[in-house]
Design an enzyme around this catalytic site. Structure first.
Site, mmCIF file in Angstrom:
data_model
loop_
_atom_site.group_PDB
_atom_site.id
_atom_site.type_symbol
_atom_site.label_atom_id
_atom_site.label_comp_id
_atom_site.label_asym_id
_atom_site.label_seq_id
_atom_site.Cartn_x
_atom_site.Cartn_y
_atom_site.Cartn_z
ATOM 1 C CB CYS A 18 -0.901 -0.002 1.231
ATOM 2 S SG CYS A 18 -2.032 1.385 1.335
ATOM 3 C CG HIS A 61 -5.648 -2.303 -1.311
ATOM 4 N ND1 HIS A 61 -4.703 -2.943 -0.542
ATOM 5 C CD2 HIS A 61 -5.329 -0.979 -1.277
ATOM 6 C CE1 HIS A 61 -3.856 -2.040 -0.062
ATOM 7 N NE2 HIS A 61 -4.213 -0.836 -0.505
ATOM 8 C CD GLU A 62 -6.527 1.561 -3.797
ATOM 9 O OE1 GLU A 62 -6.651 2.502 -2.987
ATOM 10 O OE2 GLU A 62 -5.437 0.996 -4.006
ATOM 11 C CG HIS A 75 -7.354 2.900 1.446
ATOM 12 N ND1 HIS A 75 -6.502 3.150 2.497
ATOM 13 C CD2 HIS A 75 -6.611 2.233 0.518
ATOM 14 C CE1 HIS A 75 -5.304 2.673 2.224
ATOM 15 N NE2 HIS A 75 -5.340 2.098 1.025
#
Length: 190
Positions: free
Chosen positions: A131, A174-175, A178
């Site tokens: 990341c 993953h994004e 966030h």
């Protein structure tokens, strides 16, 4: 203190707060933005926030277009060389991500406002992740290889759904994590 909080929550004509607009407009349209990292205490706290949707005014604003361009410049810069980036990683607590589409010809980067994962298919599989906000580290994370996403089309302003598979599906997971204040390190496989 109360006056400061009220000031930073004031909306501009574009739907962004004054503070967000200042950050977005702090450089040229193609300038790289500073990436927040867990190595900085204030950044780390910001990265743990839940993000909010972009309203129609924000999506139609010059600030949104500039934010999208700057996020793309940031993730593709030689210093970062990433495959995805989310709004909070550049100090904007909004539901927006930029993702490299390895599943499309030319592997383009695309920006997705108000994104959510609405379905997972199959079983999750382990894979390596890193990341931009967690520099110098990598780890194994369980992710689905087949997902469905929903987002607002910036051109039509309508809700759009799409099925994504393979490595691109991993990047989207993953994004979007966030956007809920979740880092890949929270999901490391034992």
């Amino acid at each position: 203190m109360l006056a400061f909080i009220m000031f930073t929550d004031c909306q501009t004509d574009g739907g962004f707060s004054r503070e967000e607009s200042e950050l977005i407009n702090a450089g040229a349209a193609d300038d790289v933005m500073r990436v927040l990292t867990v190595d900085d205490a204030q950044d780390s706290l910001f990265l743990r926030r839940d993000c909010v949707d972009l309203d129609v005014h924000a999506l139609k604003s010059p600030e949104y277009a500039r934010l999208a361009a700057r996020m793309l410049s940031t993730v593709t810069s030689p210093e970062q060389n990433g495959v995805g980036i989310a709004g909070p990683q550049v100090g904007i607590s909004r539901r927006v991500v930029a993702v490299q589409r390895f599943d499309k010809e030319g592997e383009p980067f695309e920006v997705y406002p108000n994104i959510r994962i609405i379905a997972f298919h199959g079983d999750p599989e382990p894979g390596p992740e890193g990341c931009l906000s967690v520099p110098g580290r990598r780890g194994e994370v369980l992710r689905w290889q087949d997902i469905e996403i929903s987002y607002t089309s910036p051109t039509s302003l309508s809700d759009t759904t799409e099925r994504i598979q393979g490595f691109t599906a991993v990047i989207f997971q993953h994004e979007t994590d966030h956007l809920s204040g979740i880092l890949y390190t929270d999901k490391l496989s034992e």
